[in-house]
Design an enzyme around this catalytic site. Sequence first.
Site, PDB file in Angstrom:
ATOM      1  CE  LYS A  53       4.425  24.376 -31.369  1.00 12.66           C
ATOM      2  NZ  LYS A  53       4.686  23.898 -32.726  1.00 12.66           N
ATOM      3  CB  SER A 302      -1.980  23.245 -27.458  1.00 11.89           C
ATOM      4  OG  SER A 302      -2.606  24.455 -27.828  1.00 11.89           O
TER       5      SER A 302
END
Length: 407
Positions: A53, A302
Amino acid sequence: MNQLTLDKFEEAYERVQEVILPTNLIQSDFFSQTTGNKVYLKPENLQLTGAYKIRGAYYKISTLSEEEKQRGLITASAGNHAQGVAYAARKFGVPATIVMPVSTPLLKVNRTKSLGAEVILHGNVYDEACDKALELAEEHGYTFVHPFDDLDVATGQGSIAMEIVKELPTVDTILVPVGGGGLATGVSTLAKMLNPKIHVIGVEPAGANCLQASLRAGAVTTLDRVDTIADGTAVKTPGENIFPYLQENLDDIITIEDDELIVAFLDVLENHKLLVENSGLLTVAALKHLPAENKKVVSILSGGNMDIITLSSVVQNGLIQRSRIFTVSVRLPDVPGQLNKVSGVIADAKGNVIKLEHNQFISVNRNSSVELIITMEAFGEEHKKSIIQALRNAGFEPEERNPRALY
């Protein structure tokens, strides 16, 4: 559809190099052997903030005007975007407020605070936190940085696809986790620009399959509820702005049950010594859903921001699923020596007792029987069966019990 351009992706790729760590592909012999494809892991869990992110957050904030920055930033996040925005805000010297669901793991909350952001806990899921963040943005004039429904954010996330193709130009398939769809948008759009033959598959939790529902309906669809241990992808509604790109560029969607994530966690931890959070494991669990075709498959991990309590629960349940922890009950006559006899049988079968519950009041007639509930460790399913058979051979009648209720 022309707002995400190759020039923008290239700009984002160069800009995020200022803050990201290299996450070179890891070729996985273990997953290659077990799935019949050539598997590579993209370990975004090793980023500075523990997740990919930081890419989208940093690029987005870098595109803001000074006036937009100085008004202060606000966002909503289940944790990883929060840390990305907080880190980027600190780099640019601007204040940031983060609204997070009350169920956000403590690790993510504390790390976000440690990066200098103000944290507000609100709502049970991301969508409720997002509504609150938008309300505060309107009230105080903050600049809202959306975690996924923003083309600049998605462009920053697309830098992952640039790295994958540079390192593995002959990649056949990229598996990408899906929550709101920002990562999937950036990765799938750029991958198709670089090589239209690359197959990009989104992977969602079965209990939060908002993108799958939306693609089937042909329009953005909101789920009534979400229910998944993959908290980072527990989103009710995918992004409106990015949805056309997902329709255009995603080749398929795979959904994953929570139990599959538990097994994937142990597989990654034991074989690659990588700590990956449940949302980041979606693509690992999806490997078993692909046909064995000797294709070059990249699984994007992720994030790795998992708190200790969640980690403990996942490990315990994973051991239970693999029959490395199991529970049986046996009935014994209430006479001296019986417990010693049972423990001797288990020891001879190389089982390891970790918990005993001796209930003398299972029957009104204690001379008839008492119940002994035994939780023990084994090497796996075959070893478990051999221990149970050894108990039967010794004259006991073991009944399997649910360890979740006892351990």
